[in-house]
Scaffold this motif. Structure first.
Motif, PDB file in Angstrom:
ATOM      1  N   ALA A 192       1.032  -1.316   0.072  1.00  0.00           N
ATOM      2  CA  ALA A 192       0.059   0.259  -0.413  1.00  0.00           C
ATOM      3  C   ALA A 192       0.849   1.035  -0.359  1.00  0.00           C
ATOM      4  CB  ALA A 192      -0.722   0.007   1.356  1.00  0.00           C
ATOM      5  N   PRO A 193       0.701   2.648  -1.315  1.00  0.00           N
ATOM      6  CA  PRO A 193       1.298   3.608  -0.511  1.00  0.00           C
ATOM      7  C   PRO A 193       1.249   4.231   1.017  1.00  0.00           C
ATOM      8  CG  PRO A 193      -0.199   3.480  -2.053  1.00  0.00           C
ATOM      9  CD  PRO A 193      -0.771   2.382  -1.468  1.00  0.00           C
ATOM     10  N   THR A 194       2.495   4.677   1.326  1.00  0.00           N
ATOM     11  CA  THR A 194       2.201   5.454   2.275  1.00  0.00           C
ATOM     12  C   THR A 194       3.105   7.123   2.382  1.00  0.00           C
ATOM     13  OG1 THR A 194       4.863   4.909   2.677  1.00  0.00           O
ATOM     14  CG2 THR A 194       3.546   3.519   3.741  1.00  0.00           C
ATOM     15  N   ARG A 195       3.273   7.725   3.010  1.00  0.00           N
ATOM     16  CA  ARG A 195       3.084   8.846   3.055  1.00  0.00           C
ATOM     17  C   ARG A 195       3.900   9.294   4.845  1.00  0.00           C
ATOM     18  NH1 ARG A 195      -1.499  12.517   1.645  1.00  0.00           N
ATOM     19  NH2 ARG A 195      -2.819  12.876   3.207  1.00  0.00           N
ATOM     20  N   PHE A 196       4.242  10.727   4.998  1.00  0.00           N
ATOM     21  CA  PHE A 196       4.722  11.128   7.081  1.00  0.00           C
ATOM     22  C   PHE A 196       4.883  12.176   6.475  1.00  0.00           C
ATOM     23  CE2 PHE A 196       8.395   9.438   5.245  1.00  0.00           C
ATOM     24  CZ  PHE A 196       9.704  10.241   5.610  1.00  0.00           C
ATOM     25  N   THR A 197       5.108  13.325   7.426  1.00  0.00           N
ATOM     26  CA  THR A 197       5.472  14.035   7.973  1.00  0.00           C
ATOM     27  C   THR A 197       6.676  14.616   8.977  1.00  0.00           C
ATOM     28  OG1 THR A 197       3.706  14.726   9.495  1.00  0.00           O
ATOM     29  CG2 THR A 197       3.208  15.050   7.798  1.00  0.00           C
ATOM     30  N   VAL A 198       7.922  15.339   8.729  1.00  0.00           N
ATOM     31  CA  VAL A 198       8.336  15.707   9.038  1.00  0.00           C
ATOM     32  C   VAL A 198       8.887  16.916  10.013  1.00  0.00           C
ATOM     33  CG1 VAL A 198      10.011  15.987   7.414  1.00  0.00           C
ATOM     34  CG2 VAL A 198      11.108  14.908   9.304  1.00  0.00           C
ATOM     35  N   ASN A 199       9.452  17.127  11.572  1.00  0.00           N
ATOM     36  CA  ASN A 199       9.254  18.801  11.427  1.00  0.00           C
ATOM     37  C   ASN A 199      10.091  19.862  11.349  1.00  0.00           C
ATOM     38  OD1 ASN A 199      11.205  17.340  13.499  1.00  0.00           O
ATOM     39  ND2 ASN A 199      10.810  18.523  14.955  1.00  0.00           N
ATOM     40  N   THR A 200      11.462  18.876  11.118  1.00  0.00           N
ATOM     41  CA  THR A 200      13.140  19.258  10.282  1.00  0.00           C
ATOM     42  C   THR A 200      13.499  18.252   9.272  1.00  0.00           C
ATOM     43  OG1 THR A 200      15.240  19.694  11.125  1.00  0.00           O
ATOM     44  CG2 THR A 200      14.491  18.449  12.186  1.00  0.00           C
ATOM     45  N   HIS A 201      14.494  18.767   8.332  1.00  0.00           N
ATOM     46  CA  HIS A 201      14.941  18.578   7.560  1.00  0.00           C
ATOM     47  C   HIS A 201      16.624  18.415   7.574  1.00  0.00           C
ATOM     48  CE1 HIS A 201      11.232  18.557   5.447  1.00  0.00           C
ATOM     49  NE2 HIS A 201      11.275  17.417   4.998  1.00  0.00           N
ATOM     50  N   ALA A 202      16.727  18.376   8.938  1.00  0.00           N
ATOM     51  CA  ALA A 202      18.234  18.765   9.070  1.00  0.00           C
ATOM     52  C   ALA A 202      18.676  19.235  10.840  1.00  0.00           C
ATOM     53  CB  ALA A 202      18.591  20.845   7.974  1.00  0.00           C
ATOM     54  N   LEU A 203      19.498  18.628  11.380  1.00  0.00           N
ATOM     55  CA  LEU A 203      20.349  18.980  12.564  1.00  0.00           C
ATOM     56  C   LEU A 203      21.397  18.880  12.336  1.00  0.00           C
ATOM     57  CD1 LEU A 203      18.004  15.531  14.108  1.00  0.00           C
ATOM     58  CD2 LEU A 203      17.744  18.010  14.510  1.00  0.00           C
ATOM     59  N   ASN A 204      21.738  19.857  13.897  1.00  0.00           N
ATOM     60  CA  ASN A 204      23.330  20.084  13.300  1.00  0.00           C
ATOM     61  C   ASN A 204      23.463  20.072  15.080  1.00  0.00           C
ATOM     62  OD1 ASN A 204      24.333  21.254  11.195  1.00  0.00           O
ATOM     63  ND2 ASN A 204      22.270  23.036  11.501  1.00  0.00           N
ATOM     64  N   LEU A 205      24.467  18.937  15.121  1.00  0.00           N
ATOM     65  CA  LEU A 205      24.713  18.369  16.588  1.00  0.00           C
ATOM     66  C   LEU A 205      26.787  18.060  17.173  1.00  0.00           C
ATOM     67  CD1 LEU A 205      22.416  15.038  16.237  1.00  0.00           C
ATOM     68  CD2 LEU A 205      21.688  17.085  16.866  1.00  0.00           C
ATOM     69  N   ARG A 206      26.710  18.027  17.994  1.00  0.00           N
ATOM     70  CA  ARG A 206      27.955  17.812  18.534  1.00  0.00           C
ATOM     71  C   ARG A 206      28.050  16.533  18.820  1.00  0.00           C
ATOM     72  NH1 ARG A 206      31.184  22.117  19.136  1.00  0.00           N
ATOM     73  NH2 ARG A 206      32.850  20.766  21.617  1.00  0.00           N
ATOM     74  N   GLN A 207      29.160  15.882  19.006  1.00  0.00           N
ATOM     75  CA  GLN A 207      29.283  14.461  19.464  1.00  0.00           C
ATOM     76  C   GLN A 207      28.574  14.612  21.278  1.00  0.00           C
ATOM     77  OE1 GLN A 207      33.522  13.274  19.692  1.00  0.00           O
ATOM     78  NE2 GLN A 207      33.126  11.588  19.706  1.00  0.00           N
ATOM     79  N   GLY A 208      28.007  13.710  20.988  1.00  0.00           N
ATOM     80  CA  GLY A 208      27.726  13.729  22.558  1.00  0.00           C
ATOM     81  C   GLY A 208      26.218  13.842  22.939  1.00  0.00           C
ATOM     82  N   THR A 209      25.760  14.476  21.765  1.00  0.00           N
ATOM     83  CA  THR A 209      24.032  14.982  21.713  1.00  0.00           C
ATOM     84  C   THR A 209      23.670  14.126  21.235  1.00  0.00           C
ATOM     85  OG1 THR A 209      24.715  16.958  20.222  1.00  0.00           O
ATOM     86  CG2 THR A 209      25.253  17.646  23.091  1.00  0.00           C
ATOM     87  N   THR A 210      22.281  14.587  21.614  1.00  0.00           N
ATOM     88  CA  THR A 210      21.179  13.546  20.426  1.00  0.00           C
ATOM     89  C   THR A 210      20.677  14.430  20.100  1.00  0.00           C
ATOM     90  OG1 THR A 210      20.827  11.353  21.562  1.00  0.00           O
ATOM     91  CG2 THR A 210      19.663  11.702  21.025  1.00  0.00           C
ATOM     92  N   GLY A 211      19.076  14.134  18.713  1.00  0.00           N
ATOM     93  CA  GLY A 211      18.137  15.079  18.300  1.00  0.00           C
ATOM     94  C   GLY A 211      17.461  14.723  18.511  1.00  0.00           C
ATOM     95  N   THR A 212      15.935  15.412  18.017  1.00  0.00           N
ATOM     96  CA  THR A 212      14.730  14.702  17.901  1.00  0.00           C
ATOM     97  C   THR A 212      13.676  15.326  16.466  1.00  0.00           C
ATOM     98  OG1 THR A 212      14.733  14.332  20.411  1.00  0.00           O
ATOM     99  CG2 THR A 212      12.791  14.784  18.931  1.00  0.00           C
ATOM    100  N   VAL A 213      13.922  14.439  15.931  1.00  0.00           N
ATOM    101  CA  VAL A 213      13.147  14.589  14.601  1.00  0.00           C
ATOM    102  C   VAL A 213      11.650  13.891  15.006  1.00  0.00           C
ATOM    103  CG1 VAL A 213      12.244  13.970  12.501  1.00  0.00           C
ATOM    104  CG2 VAL A 213      14.575  14.357  13.411  1.00  0.00           C
ATOM    105  N   THR A 214      10.246  14.271  14.771  1.00  0.00           N
ATOM    106  CA  THR A 214       8.502  14.100  15.678  1.00  0.00           C
ATOM    107  C   THR A 214       7.605  14.224  13.974  1.00  0.00           C
ATOM    108  OG1 THR A 214       7.764  15.991  16.001  1.00  0.00           O
ATOM    109  CG2 THR A 214       9.157  14.909  17.646  1.00  0.00           C
ATOM    110  N   GLY A 215       6.658  13.811  13.864  1.00  0.00           N
ATOM    111  CA  GLY A 215       6.052  13.620  12.747  1.00  0.00           C
ATOM    112  C   GLY A 215       5.034  12.418  12.578  1.00  0.00           C
TER     113      GLY A 215
END
Length: 560
Positions: A248-271
């Motif tokens: 079946a076809p699927t689709r999704f949304t995303v709150n950001t298309h880029a993350l700039n992280l330093r080592q030891g940190t964690t980023g979050t993407v939602t949708g």
């Protein structure tokens, strides 16, 4: 026609098999007119209780008789039976083709086949021996194999394979009976694990097996397995059944298309993810969404999230590696058409730092090591330095003992840039090297190294008697100790050195090595003393990596 225990049900004529194997047709003495020639005689597993003869002649063949003798029978033994009720199965003019006839024998087994033939001219062949044998055995097959549903979808994922195992005795053809409580192997191309599933028939010979497909197609086949109820049986696999999940076809949304992280940190993407159904777009539950590298980042992986009952997801992106060119991928399953969105993950480039450290017996810490980076876009800044830190427990309270400049020579990926230094340091501490990093280079820290040296001393050193006569004997005593925590303790089985400096001399000369007992006491030693001078003892020869040198303990002796 010989077959292996597990064979295909595709019908192959005896003539084709004979030609494939390069077997020469059996012959009798040739007649001038060209009499009958036997090409092959054997059984076809698709037709229990039948024998097939492939032959040719210049004139129509009018009579065929097949004789059967057990393969283990001695020469001259009577035959087990014969058949002459042949009808032509292929060919039209009687000059060549395949003839078949029913076989009625009392016992199951393997039989040699000899054939007599005559054509319309009267030419005959007698006792022509087939290179194949008649395998007169029970044939076990799987009937009615079904795969349902053959087109599973996201909301109907479980697939059930079913069928019935039957046994047919050639002595009673067309009367198959169910095979009860027998093992069945289901094989498949396109499913996992390994495409092999084991199940068993019930009392009625029926079996079922269910699974959830993990790949996009499967060709299913059922194979009867050896059963003690039918020893020596010929087993045939079922026809292939096809299974193809519906995507079946699927689709999704995303709150950001880029993350700039330093080592030891964690980023979050939602949708939120959705699936297209007959009723329109609906929330897509319990489906994974992954961050995957593309282009130069191909093979990189940035984590996976799973949608909840309402299709929402939270993807936590670690910063172990940069993925400047990547994409978010939804629905890589047999039931979903994957959907993607571009993404970029920037991370301060990883640095590697190593350190070797030793603590000398003079309380000097000697440190050396190197740094490097692997990413071609990285570059060491000017005035790069490494901080040498220490801590009492190796976990908390880290303090800087020294800052060491790094000698940058090449400033290229995977090239080591060295540093080294020596300085006075605490005698008992954990040590590490740390690079603090900058926006483009991630910080890095070595694992703590515990370095410890115990201070030592000699107490109660005394030489007696005083004064002593020339060439008289003197005796030494004293105790060697080391300091740990807040206490001086005896240092057993050590080797302090003995020295002597004659009166008026400016330097000591080495005399000998001494030893200590279990309480750190210098073992009893007696020496001759010939001149005035100072005797001295110190722990300063062959020091190991645990103890510091001790101060020298002295005693002057007057010789008369």
């Amino acid at each position: 026609m010989r077959r292996t225990a597990l064979v295909s049900t595709v019908t192959v004529t005896a003539l084709a098999v004979s030609m494939f194997n390069g077997s020469a047709p059996a012959r009798a003495d040739a007649t001038p007119g060209g009499g009958p020639v036997l090409d092959a005689a054997d059984a076809w597993y698709d037709f229990p209780g039948m024998v097939f003869v492939t032959a040719h002649s210049d004139n129509p063949i009018t009579r065929i008789t097949a004789h059967f003798t057990p393969v283990d029978a001695q020469d001259g033994a009577p035959e087990a039976g014969f058949t002459d009720d042949f009808t032509q199965q292929s060919g039209t003019d009687g000059r060549s083709g395949v003839w078949r006839a029913p076989v009625h024998l009392a016992e199951l087994g393997e039989y040699r086949i000899t054939v007599d033939m005559e054509d319309s001219s009267g030419a005959t062949v007698t006792g022509a021996v087939s290179r194949w044998t008649l395998e007169y055995q029970t044939i076990v097959t799987v009937s009615g194999l079904t795969v349902a549903p053959a087109r599973p979808d996201f909301f109907h994922q479980k697939v059930t394979v079913s069928g019935t195992e039957l046994a047919e005795d050639p002595r009673t053809p067309d009367s198959p009976v169910p095979v009860a409580n027998a093992p069945v192997l289901i094989t498949s191309q396109g499913t996992s694990p390994f495409g092999r599933f084991n199940t068993q028939t019930g009392a009625d010979g029926h079996f079922t097996f269910s699974f959830v497909p993990t790949l996009h197609w499967a060709d299913m086949t059922a194979w009867p397995q050896a059963s003690s109820a039918y020893p020596g049986a010929i087993v045939l696999n079922s026809p292939v059944q096809h299974m193809h999940p519906v995507q079946a076809p699927t689709r999704f949304t995303v709150n950001t298309h880029a993350l700039n992280l330093r080592q030891g940190t964690t980023g979050t993407v939602t949708g939120r993810a959705e699936i297209q159904t007959a009723n329109g777009w609906q929330p897509l539950p319990h489906t994974s969404l992954s961050l995957m590298g593309t282009g130069s980042s191909q093979g990189g992986f940035g984590g996976t999230a799973t949608t909840d009952d309402s299709g929402f997801y939270t993807l936590r992106v670690p910063s172990e590696e940069p993925l400047p060119t990547s994409q978010l991928v939804l629905g890589e399953t047999p039931f979903l058409q994957p959907a993607t969105q571009p993404f970029s993950l920037h991370v301060a480039y990883t640095t590697d730092l190593t350190m070797d450290a030793t603590l000398g017996d003079d309380s000097r810490l000697h440190v050396s090591g190197y740094m490097l980076y692997s990413d071609s876009r990285a570059h060491w800044p000017s005035n790069t330095a490494v901080s040498i830190e220490y801590s009492k427990d190796g976990k908390t309270g880290w303090k800087s003992a020294s800052t060491i400049p790094v000698r940058i020579k090449r400033n290229k990926p995977n090239f080591q840039e060295d540093f080294s230094a020596s300085f006075t340091a605490p005698n008992n501490a954990y040590w590490r090297a740390r690079f603090s990093g900058n926006p483009d280079l991630a910080s890095s820290t070595t694992k703590p190294v515990h370095l410890r040296r115990y201070p030592t001393r000699i107490t109660g050193f005394d030489v007696s008697p005083e004064p002593v006569r020339k060439n008289g004997f003197i005796h030494l005593k004293g105790t060697l100790q080391y300091f740990t925590g807040t206490t001086w303790k005896p240092l057993a089985d050590a080797s302090p050195a003995l020295y002597f400096r004659p009166r008026g001399a400016s330097a000591y000369r080495y005399d000998s090595d001494l030893s200590t007992d279990s309480k750190g006491r210098i073992r009893n030693i007696t020496l001759k003393d010939a001149q005035d001078g100072t005797w001295a003892v110190a722990l300063n020869r062959n020091i190991d990596d645990q103890y510091l040198k001790s101060p020298m303990a002295t005693d002057y002796v007057d010789v008369r």
